[in-house]
Write a protein that holds these residues in place. Structure first.
Motif, PDB file in Angstrom:
ATOM      1  N   MET A   1      74.142  63.657 121.317  1.00 21.89           N
ATOM      2  CA  MET A   1      73.562  64.653 122.218  1.00 21.89           C
ATOM      3  C   MET A   1      72.217  65.108 121.646  1.00 21.89           C
ATOM      4  O   MET A   1      72.124  65.441 120.484  1.00 21.89           O
ATOM      5  N   PRO A   2      71.134  65.137 122.441  1.00 20.59           N
ATOM      6  CA  PRO A   2      69.826  65.541 121.924  1.00 20.59           C
ATOM      7  C   PRO A   2      69.827  67.008 121.542  1.00 20.59           C
ATOM      8  O   PRO A   2      70.544  67.836 122.112  1.00 20.59           O
ATOM      9  N   GLU A   3      69.006  67.323 120.523  1.00 22.99           N
ATOM     10  CA  GLU A   3      68.914  68.702 120.036  1.00 22.99           C
ATOM     11  C   GLU A   3      68.252  69.580 121.069  1.00 22.99           C
ATOM     12  O   GLU A   3      67.286  69.202 121.732  1.00 22.99           O
ATOM     13  N   ASN A   4      68.781  70.781 121.249  1.00 23.44           N
ATOM     14  CA  ASN A   4      68.214  71.754 122.173  1.00 23.44           C
ATOM     15  C   ASN A   4      66.890  72.255 121.613  1.00 23.44           C
ATOM     16  O   ASN A   4      66.862  72.891 120.559  1.00 23.44           O
ATOM     17  N   PRO A   5      65.758  71.996 122.303  1.00 22.42           N
ATOM     18  CA  PRO A   5      64.453  72.387 121.747  1.00 22.42           C
ATOM     19  C   PRO A   5      64.269  73.887 121.644  1.00 22.42           C
ATOM     20  O   PRO A   5      63.401  74.371 120.933  1.00 22.42           O
ATOM     21  N   THR A   6      65.108  74.686 122.390  1.00 21.88           N
ATOM     22  CA  THR A   6      64.965  76.145 122.328  1.00 21.88           C
ATOM     23  C   THR A   6      65.861  76.769 121.271  1.00 21.88           C
ATOM     24  O   THR A   6      65.835  77.980 121.078  1.00 21.88           O
ATOM     25  N   ARG A   7      66.656  75.963 120.605  1.00 25.30           N
ATOM     26  CA  ARG A   7      67.580  76.478 119.599  1.00 25.30           C
ATOM     27  C   ARG A   7      66.799  77.079 118.426  1.00 25.30           C
ATOM     28  O   ARG A   7      65.850  76.493 117.918  1.00 25.30           O
ATOM     29  N   VAL A   8      67.215  78.260 117.993  1.00 26.74           N
ATOM     30  CA  VAL A   8      66.553  78.943 116.875  1.00 26.74           C
ATOM     31  C   VAL A   8      67.059  78.357 115.567  1.00 26.74           C
ATOM     32  O   VAL A   8      68.259  78.357 115.294  1.00 26.74           O
ATOM     33  N   ARG A   9      66.168  77.855 114.759  1.00 24.07           N
ATOM     34  CA  ARG A   9      66.557  77.303 113.469  1.00 24.07           C
ATOM     35  C   ARG A   9      66.889  78.433 112.502  1.00 24.07           C
ATOM     36  O   ARG A   9      66.199  79.444 112.445  1.00 24.07           O
ATOM     37  N   ARG A  10      67.935  78.233 111.729  1.00 22.20           N
ATOM     38  CA  ARG A  10      68.368  79.261 110.790  1.00 22.20           C
ATOM     39  C   ARG A  10      67.717  79.111 109.417  1.00 22.20           C
ATOM     40  O   ARG A  10      67.972  79.932 108.534  1.00 22.20           O
ATOM     41  N   ASP A  11      66.917  78.053 109.225  1.00 22.56           N
ATOM     42  CA  ASP A  11      66.298  77.825 107.925  1.00 22.56           C
ATOM     43  C   ASP A  11      64.777  78.010 107.960  1.00 22.56           C
ATOM     44  O   ASP A  11      64.078  77.613 107.046  1.00 22.56           O
ATOM     45  N   VAL A  12      64.279  78.618 109.036  1.00 23.77           N
ATOM     46  CA  VAL A  12      62.841  78.819 109.204  1.00 23.77           C
ATOM     47  C   VAL A  12      62.590  80.281 109.572  1.00 23.77           C
ATOM     48  O   VAL A  12      63.236  80.828 110.474  1.00 23.77           O
ATOM     49  N   GLY A  13      61.661  80.930 108.873  1.00 26.00           N
ATOM     50  CA  GLY A  13      61.337  82.320 109.167  1.00 26.00           C
ATOM     51  C   GLY A  13      60.781  82.472 110.571  1.00 26.00           C
ATOM     52  O   GLY A  13      60.088  81.589 111.080  1.00 26.00           O
ATOM     53  N   ARG A  14      61.082  83.613 111.205  1.00 31.11           N
ATOM     54  CA  ARG A  14      60.658  83.779 112.599  1.00 31.11           C
ATOM     55  C   ARG A  14      60.471  85.253 112.932  1.00 31.11           C
ATOM     56  O   ARG A  14      61.032  86.139 112.279  1.00 31.11           O
ATOM     57  N   TYR A  15      59.686  85.501 113.983  1.00 32.36           N
ATOM     58  CA  TYR A  15      59.559  86.826 114.564  1.00 32.36           C
ATOM     59  C   TYR A  15      60.669  87.046 115.583  1.00 32.36           C
ATOM     60  O   TYR A  15      61.089  86.119 116.275  1.00 32.36           O
ATOM     61  N   VAL A  16      61.130  88.284 115.665  1.00 32.05           N
ATOM     62  CA  VAL A  16      62.213  88.620 116.586  1.00 32.05           C
ATOM     63  C   VAL A  16      61.774  88.405 118.027  1.00 32.05           C
ATOM     64  O   VAL A  16      62.504  87.823 118.831  1.00 32.05           O
ATOM     65  N   ASN A  17      60.574  88.879 118.355  1.00 32.24           N
ATOM     66  CA  ASN A  17      60.012  88.634 119.688  1.00 32.24           C
ATOM     67  C   ASN A  17      58.505  88.849 119.629  1.00 32.24           C
ATOM     68  O   ASN A  17      57.968  89.360 118.636  1.00 32.24           O
ATOM     69  N   ASP A  18      57.823  88.462 120.699  1.00 27.90           N
ATOM     70  CA  ASP A  18      56.365  88.528 120.724  1.00 27.90           C
ATOM     71  C   ASP A  18      55.846  89.966 120.677  1.00 27.90           C
ATOM     72  O   ASP A  18      54.808  90.241 120.057  1.00 27.90           O
ATOM     73  N   ALA A  19      56.557  90.880 121.334  1.00 26.15           N
ATOM     74  CA  ALA A  19      56.081  92.266 121.375  1.00 26.15           C
ATOM     75  C   ALA A  19      56.099  92.891 119.988  1.00 26.15           C
ATOM     76  O   ALA A  19      55.129  93.546 119.571  1.00 26.15           O
ATOM     77  N   LEU A  20      57.199  92.698 119.242  1.00 29.20           N
ATOM     78  CA  LEU A  20      57.267  93.230 117.878  1.00 29.20           C
ATOM     79  C   LEU A  20      56.261  92.542 116.973  1.00 29.20           C
ATOM     80  O   LEU A  20      55.667  93.184 116.099  1.00 29.20           O
ATOM     81  N   ARG A  21      56.064  91.248 117.164  1.00 31.02           N
ATOM     82  CA  ARG A  21      55.059  90.519 116.370  1.00 31.02           C
ATOM     83  C   ARG A  21      53.665  91.103 116.587  1.00 31.02           C
ATOM     84  O   ARG A  21      52.937  91.370 115.620  1.00 31.02           O
ATOM     85  N   ASP A  22      53.288  91.316 117.852  1.00 34.83           N
ATOM     86  CA  ASP A  22      51.951  91.817 118.139  1.00 34.83           C
ATOM     87  C   ASP A  22      51.767  93.242 117.616  1.00 34.83           C
ATOM     88  O   ASP A  22      50.685  93.606 117.130  1.00 34.83           O
ATOM     89  N   ARG A  23      52.828  94.051 117.679  1.00 33.05           N
ATOM     90  CA  ARG A  23      52.765  95.404 117.140  1.00 33.05           C
ATOM     91  C   ARG A  23      52.571  95.351 115.622  1.00 33.05           C
ATOM     92  O   ARG A  23      51.802  96.127 115.042  1.00 33.05           O
ATOM     93  N   TYR A  24      53.281  94.422 114.987  1.00 28.32           N
ATOM     94  CA  TYR A  24      53.138  94.240 113.543  1.00 28.32           C
ATOM     95  C   TYR A  24      51.730  93.771 113.183  1.00 28.32           C
ATOM     96  O   TYR A  24      51.123  94.283 112.229  1.00 28.32           O
TER      97      TYR A  24
END
Length: 316
Positions: A1-24
């Protein structure tokens, strides 16, 4: 089964969402404004993602040919943490400040790089993409582990290494994590209490409005996805031949300063080690004039002993 491209990787740092990122990012810019103005910003590609780089000074064109300084910040933050240091350093030399992928900066993290060889590969690739063949490398806290690891694994580009209260010398203990969490909670204390808490915890971010908003926004916006780094072995430290300056806070909770004051010069030939009084984990923030002078003097000494120190370097 192909990997879901929207799946959040657990081994890569990320922002919670765009709004919090832009505020930061807005709080980051307020902290950057407290330091030297960046001459330029650029993005360079590596195997682990896109690295965002700030380029500073020098004002004197004659200093452009001097061996540049590369700054690597601590965990959970970005290059804004160097605001007390960029004015003095960039007055004397070209300065590059890198946002580490996997931390709360403007870099884009795509592949895990917490493993020691991968971490060294990332930094080597970033320096190569910037056209920097020879640098004075400076790292604080987790960035200190990155620069010590680089000196052990890929020292070819390094004129010197300065480690500021670094990881990589001891296992990160509970007392350090407790200090981090207590400092964050203390930043929400009533205004009248903040100076006292900042002094007690030796955490200036609590009392400086721009730093307090920055640290709070980063904690809300970003999720780090890597383990704490393991310390370098004694054999790994013995392998380091790059000129090294170690600067620690007397009340550091990350390392035991007196222990490392004896240990590091014993393991690394010619290494300098110094303890700065009246500070904990952030000597370059609490005492910027003193630490900036120490760093510049050390780099000057290294360059004066090595003819390669006058070679030019690429620009971003």
């Amino acid at each position: 089964m192909p990997e879901n491209p929207t799946r959040v990787r657990r081994d890569v740092g990320r922002y919670v969402n765009d709004a919090l990122r832009d505020r930061y990012f807005a709080t980051c810019d307020a902290v950057y404004a407290m330091g030297a103005p960046a001459r330029s910003e650029t993005d360079v590609e590596t195997s682990f993602g896109t690295t965002h780089v700030y380029r500073y000074g020098p004002a004197d064109p004659a200093a452009e040919s001097r061996t540049p300084v590369v700054l690597i910040h601590g965990a959970g933050y970005c290059s804004a943490m160097w605001y007390p240091n960029t004015p003095a350093l960039s007055a004397e030399r070209p300065v590059y400040a890198l946002d580490t992928p996997g931390d709360a900066g403007r870099s884009v993290h795509r592949e895990p790089m917490w493993q020691p060889e991968r971490a060294a590969q990332w930094l080597d690739e970033a320096l190569d993409a910037l056209g920097l063949d020879r640098v004075h490398l400076v790292g604080s806290s987790y960035g200190g582990w990155l620069v010590l690891n680089m000196a052990h694994r890929r020292p070819g580009r390094l004129a010197s290494v300065t480690a500021l209260d670094p990881g990589g010398l001891e296992k990160v203990g509970l007392r350090f994590f407790a200090w981090v969490f207590v400092s964050l909670f203390a930043s929400f204390a009533p205004t009248a209490l903040r100076p006292r808490l900042a002094s007690w915890l030796e955490q200036p971010a609590i009392a400086v409005p721009e730093l307090r908003k920055w640290s709070q926004a980063g904690a809300r916006a970003f999720r780090i996805r890597r383990p704490a780094p393991l310390p370098l072995t004694e054999d790994a430290l013995r392998s380091i031949r790059t000129p090294l300056s170690l600067i620690m806070g007397k009340r550091s909770l990350l390392v035991h300063p007196q222990r490392q004051l004896e240990r590091v010069p014993r393991l690394i030939p010619g290494a300098r080690a110094e303890i700065i009084a009246a500070t904990g984990h952030g000597p370059q923030i609490d005492h910027p004039d003193l630490v900036n002078a120490r760093m510049l003097s050390f780099m000057e000494d290294v360059d004066s002993l090595d003819p390669a120190g006058v070679k030019g370097a690429g620009d971003a």
